[in-house]
Design an enzyme around this catalytic site. Structure first.
Site, PDB file in Angstrom:
ATOM      1  N   TYR A  10      -3.783  -1.208   6.314  1.00  0.00           N
ATOM      2  CA  TYR A  10      -3.126  -0.454   7.395  1.00  0.00           C
ATOM      3  C   TYR A  10      -4.135  -0.104   8.505  1.00  0.00           C
ATOM      4  CZ  TYR A  10      -0.928   3.691   9.550  1.00  0.00           C
ATOM      5  OH  TYR A  10      -0.427   4.623  10.427  1.00  0.00           O
ATOM      6  N   GLN A  62      -9.261  17.096  -2.087  1.00  0.00           N
ATOM      7  CA  GLN A  62      -9.422  16.233  -0.917  1.00  0.00           C
ATOM      8  C   GLN A  62      -8.976  17.015   0.328  1.00  0.00           C
ATOM      9  OE1 GLN A  62      -7.395  15.798  -3.508  1.00  0.00           O
ATOM     10  NE2 GLN A  62      -5.578  14.588  -3.058  1.00  0.00           N
TER      11      GLN A  62
END
Ligand code: NAD
Length: 331
Positions: free
Chosen positions: A147, A218
């Site tokens: 992507y 994260q």
């Protein structure tokens, strides 16, 4: 006569909001997408259902417009983009090669391409407290997923169309946009929507367990949709031709994001960390160039944006649950 604008991907989350924004500013707008907007009717003057992987459709879509906002893409959250590399690279390459060339052949003077923070190299995003990403950090290139590679190639294509053909191209790198009227279920939803859905389900069912992919440490920054469309508009007006970050520069962990939404919902949750795609370890936007170039940065706080988004997703979840209750048990 009003400026004529094409928004590709106008059936999607950002495209739908952008059409509304441009209509309020008095533009004539054509929207094109594979599908109609899912949650509200479009405000576009013209809306065509068309596959922009096909050359003829791109030629038709870009005819007679002064500006193109190129948003169409086969995309989704981490769950989707980390597991459909071939399809994404194939589909998005076709969409962008054809749309940009068709715009050139139709003499469209201005073209804005929506790239992504996913173009930044993985090696700059290995720690939760990774330094905010500056535009120049893109090279040497090593995006994590196909992507991001496609986005990077199309960025270069836009730069070369500007150099070789004199087209006014603009390139924006979005950092995690969120808001109401975006996908919230089905596998393509992104973290703020997925988390809002899980917390709404917890609230409505009384089961406090929320699944989170990985350890939840994260980090990301999240930008509200009203700032996204405002930034798009400002960049299109500007004379800045190089790629530009558009996002918030406040980094939070996914665990913190869950706590913020639970707080808005007024529920106590229990986080269950499970295996799942996490993407890069830490990512934030450096907004120095954005501030300098546009004299503006996103204004809506994460808390404000999440409150609006959560309320909308909770109403969606409620409606869906009501549909699923067998008719006989309804009063
Ligand atoms: P979205 O998935 O809601 O919208 C994209 C739209 O493109 C969809 O409605 C889809 O049907 C359409 N599309 C896909 N293939 C098509 C085709 N072959 N022909 C015509 N239309 C097609 O995504 P979004 O969040 O609105 O993103 C808009 C753009 O911004 C995309 O290019 C995306 O890659 C980029 N972007 C978004 C984010 C974000 O946080 N939402 C972050 C980085 C980059």
């Amino acid at each position: 006569m009003s400026t004529r604008v094409l928004v590709t991907g106008a059936g999607g989350f950002i495209g739908h909001h952008l059409v509304n924004y441009l209509k309020k500013r008095g533009y004539w707008v054509r929207g094109v997408d594979l599908k109609n907007p899912q949650y509200a009717p479009t405000a576009a003057d013209e809306f065509a259902l068309a596959d922009l992987r096909t050359w003829e459709n791109c030629l038709e879509a870009t005819r007679g417009v002064d500006q193109v906002f190129a948003l169409a893409a086969d995309m989704g959250g981490m769950g989707f983009i980390s597991s459909h590399h071939a399809m994404i690279l194939h589909n998005n390459s076709l969409i962008n090669l054809n749309t940009l060339e068709a715009a050139k052949q139709n003499g469209v003077p201005r073209y804005l391409y929506t790239s992504s923070a996913c173009i930044y190299p993985e090696f700059k995003q290995t720690e939760t407290d990774a330094a905010p990403l500056k535009e120049e950090d893109a090279y040497p290139a090593q995006p994590q997923d196909a992507y991001g590679w496609e986005k990077l190639v199309t960025e270069r294509l836009c730069l070369h169309y500007a150099q070789d053909y004199g087209m006014e191209t603009r390139i924006v790198r979005f950092h995690n946009m969120f808001g109401p009227l975006g996908t919230w279920e089905g596998g393509r939803e992104k973290a703020p929507a997925a988390m809002s859905r899980k917390i709404a389900v917890a609230k409505l069912t009384g089961d406090p367990v929320i699944e989170i992919w990985g350890d939840g440490e994260q980090t990301r920054s999240f930008c509200y949709i009203d700032d996204c469309v405002e930034g798009l508009y400002r960049l299109m007006q500007s004379d800045f031709r190089s790629p530009l970050n558009l996002g918030q520069d406040r980094m939070v962990t996914i665990n913190e994001l869950a706590d913020m939404i639970a707080n808005i919902a007024g529920v106590t949750i229990r986080k269950k960390h499970i295996q799942g795609p996490m993407g890069v370890r830490g990512r934030n936007s450096d907004n120095t160039l954005l501030r300098k170039t546009l004299g503006w940065v996103p204004q809506v706080s994460l808390e404000q944006g999440l409150a609006i988004t959560y309320a909308w997703i909770e109403s969606q979840v409620k409606a869906k649950m009501a549909e699923q209750v067998p008719t006989a048990t309804r009063r």
